[in-house]
Design a protein around this motif. Structure first.
Motif, PDB file in Angstrom:
ATOM      1  N   GLU A 192       6.624  -3.651   2.124  1.00  0.00           N
ATOM      2  CA  GLU A 192       7.269  -2.739   1.389  1.00  0.00           C
ATOM      3  C   GLU A 192       8.638  -3.639   0.736  1.00  0.00           C
ATOM      4  N   ASP A 193       8.778  -3.051  -0.362  1.00  0.00           N
ATOM      5  CA  ASP A 193      10.065  -3.485  -1.353  1.00  0.00           C
ATOM      6  C   ASP A 193      11.041  -2.929  -0.702  1.00  0.00           C
ATOM      7  N   VAL A 194      11.583  -3.687   0.287  1.00  0.00           N
ATOM      8  CA  VAL A 194      12.594  -3.217   1.142  1.00  0.00           C
ATOM      9  C   VAL A 194      14.138  -3.045   0.337  1.00  0.00           C
ATOM     10  N   ARG A 195      14.065  -3.482  -0.866  1.00  0.00           N
ATOM     11  CA  ARG A 195      15.243  -3.169  -1.888  1.00  0.00           C
ATOM     12  C   ARG A 195      15.212  -1.469  -1.928  1.00  0.00           C
ATOM     13  N   HIS A 196      14.077  -0.870  -1.556  1.00  0.00           N
ATOM     14  CA  HIS A 196      14.224   0.732  -1.604  1.00  0.00           C
ATOM     15  C   HIS A 196      14.143   1.277  -0.264  1.00  0.00           C
ATOM     16  N   GLY A 197      14.347   0.460   0.778  1.00  0.00           N
ATOM     17  CA  GLY A 197      14.524   0.832   2.111  1.00  0.00           C
ATOM     18  C   GLY A 197      13.127   0.675   2.853  1.00  0.00           C
ATOM     19  N   GLN A 198      13.154   1.073   4.019  1.00  0.00           N
ATOM     20  CA  GLN A 198      11.924   0.979   4.912  1.00  0.00           C
ATOM     21  C   GLN A 198      11.410   2.398   5.198  1.00  0.00           C
ATOM     22  N   GLN A 199      10.288   2.928   4.420  1.00  0.00           N
ATOM     23  CA  GLN A 199       9.752   4.142   4.619  1.00  0.00           C
ATOM     24  C   GLN A 199       8.416   4.508   5.232  1.00  0.00           C
ATOM     25  N   VAL A 200       7.546   3.563   5.170  1.00  0.00           N
ATOM     26  CA  VAL A 200       6.339   3.797   5.732  1.00  0.00           C
ATOM     27  C   VAL A 200       6.508   4.245   7.291  1.00  0.00           C
ATOM     28  N   GLU A 201       5.924   5.241   7.745  1.00  0.00           N
ATOM     29  CA  GLU A 201       5.657   5.666   9.334  1.00  0.00           C
ATOM     30  C   GLU A 201       4.335   5.608   9.832  1.00  0.00           C
ATOM     31  N   ALA A 202       3.516   5.526   8.803  1.00  0.00           N
ATOM     32  CA  ALA A 202       2.044   5.317   9.172  1.00  0.00           C
ATOM     33  C   ALA A 202       1.186   5.221   7.895  1.00  0.00           C
ATOM     34  N   PHE A 203       0.013   4.444   8.148  1.00  0.00           N
ATOM     35  CA  PHE A 203      -0.799   3.910   6.977  1.00  0.00           C
ATOM     36  C   PHE A 203      -2.159   3.501   7.696  1.00  0.00           C
ATOM     37  N   VAL A 204      -2.980   3.680   6.937  1.00  0.00           N
ATOM     38  CA  VAL A 204      -4.472   3.145   7.128  1.00  0.00           C
ATOM     39  C   VAL A 204      -4.973   2.323   5.967  1.00  0.00           C
ATOM     40  N   VAL A 205      -5.941   1.460   6.236  1.00  0.00           N
ATOM     41  CA  VAL A 205      -6.557   0.315   5.576  1.00  0.00           C
ATOM     42  C   VAL A 205      -8.114   0.802   5.438  1.00  0.00           C
ATOM     43  N   GLU A 206      -8.547   1.127   4.201  1.00  0.00           N
ATOM     44  CA  GLU A 206     -10.088   1.394   4.250  1.00  0.00           C
ATOM     45  C   GLU A 206     -10.841   0.568   3.328  1.00  0.00           C
ATOM     46  N   ALA A 207     -12.007   0.438   3.812  1.00  0.00           N
ATOM     47  CA  ALA A 207     -12.877  -0.321   2.707  1.00  0.00           C
ATOM     48  C   ALA A 207     -14.360   0.671   2.341  1.00  0.00           C
ATOM     49  N   HIS A 208     -14.522   0.513   1.138  1.00  0.00           N
ATOM     50  CA  HIS A 208     -15.582   1.457   0.640  1.00  0.00           C
ATOM     51  C   HIS A 208     -16.975   0.735   1.012  1.00  0.00           C
ATOM     52  N   ARG A 209     -17.696   1.405   2.137  1.00  0.00           N
ATOM     53  CA  ARG A 209     -19.024   0.932   2.537  1.00  0.00           C
ATOM     54  C   ARG A 209     -20.053   2.072   2.457  1.00  0.00           C
ATOM     55  N   ASP A 210     -21.189   1.625   1.976  1.00  0.00           N
ATOM     56  CA  ASP A 210     -22.321   2.690   2.301  1.00  0.00           C
ATOM     57  C   ASP A 210     -21.953   3.975   1.406  1.00  0.00           C
ATOM     58  N   GLY A 211     -21.224   3.902   0.478  1.00  0.00           N
ATOM     59  CA  GLY A 211     -20.779   4.956  -0.391  1.00  0.00           C
ATOM     60  C   GLY A 211     -19.881   5.923   0.143  1.00  0.00           C
TER      61      GLY A 211
ATOM     62  N   TRP B  42     -15.585   5.716   1.996  1.00  0.00           N
ATOM     63  CA  TRP B  42     -14.307   5.235   2.561  1.00  0.00           C
ATOM     64  C   TRP B  42     -14.276   4.948   3.954  1.00  0.00           C
ATOM     65  N   THR B  43     -14.196   3.929   4.505  1.00  0.00           N
ATOM     66  CA  THR B  43     -14.267   3.798   6.172  1.00  0.00           C
ATOM     67  C   THR B  43     -12.790   3.143   6.632  1.00  0.00           C
ATOM     68  N   ARG B  44     -12.267   3.699   7.657  1.00  0.00           N
ATOM     69  CA  ARG B  44     -10.906   2.963   8.180  1.00  0.00           C
ATOM     70  C   ARG B  44     -11.309   1.869   8.878  1.00  0.00           C
ATOM     71  N   VAL B  45     -10.709   0.605   8.348  1.00  0.00           N
ATOM     72  CA  VAL B  45     -10.914  -0.642   9.188  1.00  0.00           C
ATOM     73  C   VAL B  45      -9.554  -1.158   9.986  1.00  0.00           C
ATOM     74  N   SER B  46      -8.599  -0.423   9.566  1.00  0.00           N
ATOM     75  CA  SER B  46      -7.273  -0.484  10.219  1.00  0.00           C
ATOM     76  C   SER B  46      -6.256   0.313  10.134  1.00  0.00           C
ATOM     77  N   GLY B  47      -5.041  -0.088  10.722  1.00  0.00           N
ATOM     78  CA  GLY B  47      -3.931   1.016  10.224  1.00  0.00           C
ATOM     79  C   GLY B  47      -2.905   0.951  11.224  1.00  0.00           C
ATOM     80  N   SER B  48      -1.616   1.190  11.065  1.00  0.00           N
ATOM     81  CA  SER B  48      -0.719   1.315  12.008  1.00  0.00           C
ATOM     82  C   SER B  48       0.347   2.063  11.840  1.00  0.00           C
ATOM     83  N   GLY B  49       1.726   1.820  12.395  1.00  0.00           N
ATOM     84  CA  GLY B  49       2.768   3.100  11.818  1.00  0.00           C
ATOM     85  C   GLY B  49       3.813   2.196  10.860  1.00  0.00           C
ATOM     86  N   THR B  50       4.423   1.345  11.184  1.00  0.00           N
ATOM     87  CA  THR B  50       5.451   0.985  10.176  1.00  0.00           C
ATOM     88  C   THR B  50       4.988  -0.472   9.432  1.00  0.00           C
TER      89      THR B  50
END
Length: 511
Positions: free
Chosen positions: A441-460, A462-470
């Motif tokens: 994050e651009d922490v000049r604007h604080g720490q805001q993310v509480e949860a997120f996922v990383v996804e890859a587009h496969r076989d037509g 979006w598939t979750r490949v990872s994720g976490s909290g902060t």
């Protein structure tokens, strides 16, 4: 250090362009947004809103960007074999006849470190420069004819090789206790700093009147020497250790006066870890929490010491639930990021029978600290010759090379990117294998993310490949196996306020 830690705690969604480095931190006037008071009547929504408004100072942003910093535990303990000295050592034991601080700097630079902290004074009270305020110093040793100055050599070498300079002055001082200056029951009174002594030829350009005990004034005078005679200092490191003294003899440290002096003489220096800028992560294994918040609830102890509202080692320091739990003990929500300290060897000082940690161990520490919104502080102790051991020098280089292979090239750096609230999508141009993801994050604007996922587009789809909290200033994810895809996206699924991303990096390790 391990012993001192135990006593330390007892004493005690708009998105910016991805892959673009943040501009250098600029010096600024004190920013009161780094510490916002709370009310005992605040609701969870009030606390979360306040937390979303807390911002780091320029010095905290600059410190967080260092990522890897080094500790150098060196002193009479190096020669006595102790981890905590007694204060009555004969200074003559200090004989680093091969001292080469340029060798230290070369090894640390080659290891990827950007700042080094020297134990200018450990708990024994032995000082690594010729101080005017104690005889328990290098000047009382025959080493270099009594003209030796480790701090001078250290500071010059670090700057010569492009490293920033940090100093550690232990509040505990066994030698001062033996001589009646420490924990002597003296009252806090106004003291003039620097306090000129017999034969003192200084004409101080600045002097200060600060409240302190006898020992507090000793520390102030020591700080004045260090911060005015050795060039710019970028980190001042305190712990909260007390000496090996009767419990009724506890010294009440003059934190407020110490902080005031540091701010005046070294305004860009981060004060750690008993200090307002940086906190101890809560262990000595070099590992941050899985979700490490930089904004946490704090209380203010006597004489201005910042302290945890929750236990120092609690598993959750900053989530919504933690903010609510801590409220009865909280004075402020504060930007107080974590520093993860650990030693390359088992001890903090050099012991010839010990060996450095493996590259694999150091790599796990890297991902568990830098990869979890913290800064790594790795101790590398010089030996009795005054050199970093050859095995340690090799290990530091191997560690840096391993990190470079783990994160060799950001495949997304020049890739087309689409942005929307809470979403970043990257087109790599063709299918590419990815097994490491780096976020910030651009922490000049604080720490805001509480949860997120990383996804890859496969076989037509979006598939979750990872994720976490902060996320915070740095989050690195290792995928269990390489994933091949052209299109990748980061989707924020929980946040306190608008999210500003500074980095969405995709890597294929070369192991």
């Amino acid at each position: 250090m391990a012993v001192s830690r135990r006593l330390f705690v007892a004493a005690a969604t708009a998105l910016t362009a991805t892959g673009i480095p943040l501009p250098a931190a600029r010096a600024a006037a004190p920013d009161t947004r780094s510490r916002i008071p709370v009310s005992p009547h605040d609701t969870e929504a009030d606390l979360v809103r306040t937390a979303s408004q807390v911002r780091p100072t320029a010095r905290q942003i600059a410190w967080q960007r260092l990522e890897r910093t080094a500790f150098l535990h060196f002193g009479v303990n190096t020669f006595t074999g102790l981890e905590w000295g007694t204060g009555d050592e004969d200074p003559e034991v200090f004989q680093p006849t091969g001292l080469d601080t340029d060798q230290w700097a070369r090894a640390l630079s080659d290891g990827g470190f950007r700042l080094a902290v020297l134990t200018v004074k450990h708990h024994d009270g032995f000082v690594l420069y010729p101080s005017r305020y104690t005889d328990h110093t290098v000047a009382s040793s025959s080493w270099r004819g009594g003209q030796g100055d480790v701090l001078r050599a250290f500071a010059d070498s670090m700057r010569r090789y492009g490293l920033k300079v940090g100093v550690y002055l232990s509040p505990a001082d066994e030698n001062q206790y033996l001589h009646g200056g420490y924990a002597n029951g003296s009252a806090r009174t106004a003291r003039t700093i620097p306090t000129l002594v017999h034969g003192d030829d200084r004409t101080p350009p600045r002097s200060f009147t600060l409240d302190a005990t006898d020992y507090g004034a000793h520390m102030l005078n020591t700080l004045y020497e260090v911060l005015t005679e050795y060039g710019p200092v970028d980190e001042v490191w305190f712990d909260g250790a007390q000496g090996h003294i009767p419990p009724e003899k506890v010294e009440a440290y003059d934190w407020d006066s110490w902080y005031t002096l540091v701010r005046a003489l070294a305004p860009d220096a981060a004060i750690a870890v008993t200090g307002p800028d940086l906190r101890w992560v809560g262990n000595e294994s070099g590992l941050a929490r899985e979700d490490e918040w930089s904004v946490i609830p704090v209380k203010e102890n006597p004489y201005g010491r910042t302290d945890w509202a929750l236990a120092y080692d609690t598993a959750d320091e900053g989530s919504r639930a933690a903010l609510v739990t801590a409220l009865p003990h909280t004075d402020y929500l504060q930007w107080w990021p974590a520093e993860c300290d650990v030693s390359l060897r088992d001890g903090w000082f050099y012991h010839p029978e010990q060996q450095p940690k493996s590259v694999e161990e150091l790599t796990e520490i890297y991902f568990g600290s830098v990869g979890r919104n913290a800064v790594l502080l790795l101790n590398v102790p010089p030996d009795t010759a005054g050199l970093l051991p050859a095995a340690d020098v090799t290990r530091l280089r191997e560690f840096r090379e391993r990190v470079e292979r783990e994160l060799p090239e950001d495949l997304a750096r020049r890739a087309p990117t689409r942005r929307a609230p809470g979403l970043v999508t990257v087109d790599l141009g063709r299918e590419r294998e990815v097994d490491r993801v780096r976020l910030a994050e651009d922490v000049r604007h604080g720490q805001q993310v509480e949860a997120f996922v990383v996804e890859a587009h496969r076989d037509g789809a979006w598939t979750r490949v990872s994720g976490s909290g902060t996320i915070g200033a740095s989050r690195i994810l290792r995928l269990p196996a390489p994933v091949s895809a052209r299109h990748w996206r980061l989707r924020v699924t929980g946040a306190r306020a608008a999210v500003h991303l500074a980095e969405f990096g995709l890597y294929r390790s070369r192991l």
